[in-house]
Motif scaffolding. Structure first.
Motif, short mmCIF file in Angstrom:
data_model
loop_
_atom_site.label_atom_id
_atom_site.label_comp_id
_atom_site.label_asym_id
_atom_site.label_seq_id
_atom_site.Cartn_x
_atom_site.Cartn_y
_atom_site.Cartn_z
N THR A 1 -17.29 4.63 -7.18
CA THR A 1 -16.00 4.09 -7.61
C THR A 1 -15.01 5.22 -7.85
O THR A 1 -15.40 6.39 -8.00
CB THR A 1 -16.15 3.29 -8.91
N ALA A 2 -13.74 4.88 -7.94
CA ALA A 2 -12.70 5.88 -8.23
C ALA A 2 -12.91 6.49 -9.61
O ALA A 2 -12.72 7.70 -9.80
CB ALA A 2 -11.32 5.25 -8.14
N VAL B 1 -14.34 0.03 0.29
CA VAL B 1 -13.63 1.21 -0.20
C VAL B 1 -14.56 2.18 -0.92
O VAL B 1 -14.41 3.40 -0.79
CB VAL B 1 -12.45 0.78 -1.11
N ASN B 2 -15.56 1.68 -1.67
CA ASN B 2 -16.48 2.60 -2.37
C ASN B 2 -17.34 3.39 -1.39
O ASN B 2 -17.75 4.52 -1.67
CB ASN B 2 -17.35 1.82 -3.34
N LYS C 1 -16.23 4.18 1.74
CA LYS C 1 -15.29 5.13 2.33
C LYS C 1 -15.13 6.36 1.43
O LYS C 1 -15.10 7.50 1.90
CB LYS C 1 -13.92 4.49 2.50
N ARG C 2 -14.99 6.10 0.14
CA ARG C 2 -14.78 7.19 -0.82
C ARG C 2 -15.98 8.13 -0.84
O ARG C 2 -15.82 9.37 -0.81
CB ARG C 2 -14.53 6.60 -2.21
N LEU D 1 -7.38 5.50 0.88
CA LEU D 1 -8.61 5.10 1.58
C LEU D 1 -8.39 3.86 2.42
O LEU D 1 -9.14 3.60 3.36
CB LEU D 1 -9.72 4.85 0.55
N ALA D 2 -7.37 3.08 2.09
CA ALA D 2 -7.13 1.81 2.81
C ALA D 2 -6.85 2.03 4.29
O ALA D 2 -7.09 1.15 5.11
CB ALA D 2 -5.96 1.06 2.18
N GLN E 1 -8.12 7.75 -4.29
CA GLN E 1 -7.50 6.52 -4.77
C GLN E 1 -7.40 5.49 -3.64
O GLN E 1 -7.20 5.85 -2.48
CB GLN E 1 -6.12 6.81 -5.35
N PRO E 2 -7.54 4.20 -3.96
CA PRO E 2 -7.59 3.15 -2.94
C PRO E 2 -6.45 3.16 -1.92
O PRO E 2 -6.71 2.92 -0.73
CB PRO E 2 -7.58 1.86 -3.78
N ASN F 1 0.82 -1.21 0.00
CA ASN F 1 0.00 0.00 0.00
C ASN F 1 0.85 1.26 0.00
O ASN F 1 0.57 2.22 -0.71
CB ASN F 1 -0.93 0.01 1.21
#
Length: 335
Positions: A275-276, A323-324, A326-327, A314-315, A310-311, A74
């Protein structure tokens, strides 16, 4: 200082009071190799370590050394998202990057070439960035013998980089040309002059959020100054065409354009999952709306949010949440 590089979404050199409507950033990259070593594609482990130690001895007094072997997956991806290293460097077991404090200079070691000097800056600042890159190049050249031929110039792993070893590029936000389906024509036109348009993370990547990277393809047969000057002229022409498309959208397709912008604002403010790819598009259209005066200015940093969604970033937030989700939450809170 490593924690800062990994935790901050926006490099210090990008901290500007106002963002430009079209030009997001500029970059100069110089590819160099050491004369007494084979190129990285032919490496064994011992050779890679020897090259790294020689370069480190020169750069470590001036820059922070970050060895990829010390980072998890990461953390490595974060450096890619911030444009501090390339995706190709991640494939090297003994790759490293040397960074200055504001992250405007990153020097990759053991990528496709032994050394890749990269200098980043805001706006159309290619001449200034080239001067900074030359200073780093001189620092290395004083201590190490670079692979150079009097006829061909700097010798590089990839034949397209032989000569100056220079890649100059400018990152542009081009929603008008994208929406009006003009990017293909632009790409064909500049390709004839030895320049190309790529996605946001360079060769082989897509243009997330209508962000494109315009750069030279050829490094042999032209001086560094000529490559940079021609790129500046091409960028200025693309900017003129983008401004023309935005004016056309506002003058003749105002309702459709305003609807596009406000729909994106609504999605960003209220979506529960995103999504991103969609987030990039919606952020791009909102920035366009603000820059065109369709939407009132608001606390909105396009460059920072394009990184933050970007992932890898967010991780680190609430691991149990997808993750979607969280975003979407992060964007709602921001807007």
């Amino acid at each position: 200082m490593l924690d800062k590089h990994l935790s901050h979404t926006l490099s210090d050199w990008m901290q500007q009071e106002t963002e430009q409507p079209i030009i997001l950033s500029s970059r100069i990259r110089l590819a160099r190799n050491l004369e007494n070593f084979v190129h990285p594609l032919m490496y064994d482990e011992q050779t890679a370590l020897e090259v790294l130690e020689e370069v480190s001895a020169v750069l470590k007094p001036h820059y922070e050394e970050v060895r990829l072997s010390a980072l998890d997956k990461n953390e490595r991806q974060i450096l890619v998202i911030k444009h501090l290293v390339s995706k190709e460097l991640l494939a090297q077991d003994h790759g490293a990057v040397f960074l200055n404090e504001d992250e405007s200079v990153s020097i990759m070691v053991n990528e496709e070439d032994h050394i890749r000097i990269q200098v980043l800056g805001p706006e159309l600042s290619l001449d200034e960035l080239y001067s900074k890159a030359l200073a780093v190049d001189s620092l290395i050249d004083e201590k190490l013998t670079l692979s150079f031929d009097e006829t061909l110039g700097y010798l590089t792993t990839c034949p397209t980089n032989i000569g100056t070893g220079l890649r100059a590029s400018v990152m542009l936000h081009l929603p008008g040309l994208s929406i009006m389906n003009r990017m293909g024509r632009i790409a064909q036109a500049i390709n004839r002059f030895g320049y190309t348009i790529r996605g946001i993370y360079g060769e082989g990547t897509q243009a997330l959020g209508h962000v494109y990277q315009v750069s030279n393809q050829l490094t042999l047969g032209k001086t560094e100054e000529a490559i940079i000057e021609d790129l500046k002229q091409i960028v200025e022409q693309i900017i003129t065409e983008e401004e023309g498309m935005r004016k056309r959208l506002k003058d003749y397709d105002y309702i459709e354009t305003a609807d596009r912008v406000y729909r994106s604002l609504g999605v960003l403010k209220y979506a529960q999952l995103i999504t991103a790819e969609e987030a990039s598009l919606r952020l791009s259209e909102l920035k366009m709306g603000i820059d065109m005066g369709i939407v009132e200015p608001m606390p909105f940093r396009f460059n920072e949010l394009m990184v933050a969604i970007q992932p890898p970033f967010l991780a680190t937030l609430e691991e149990a949440i997808p993750v979607n989700e969280k975003r979407a939450k992060m964007l709602r809170e921001h807007l």
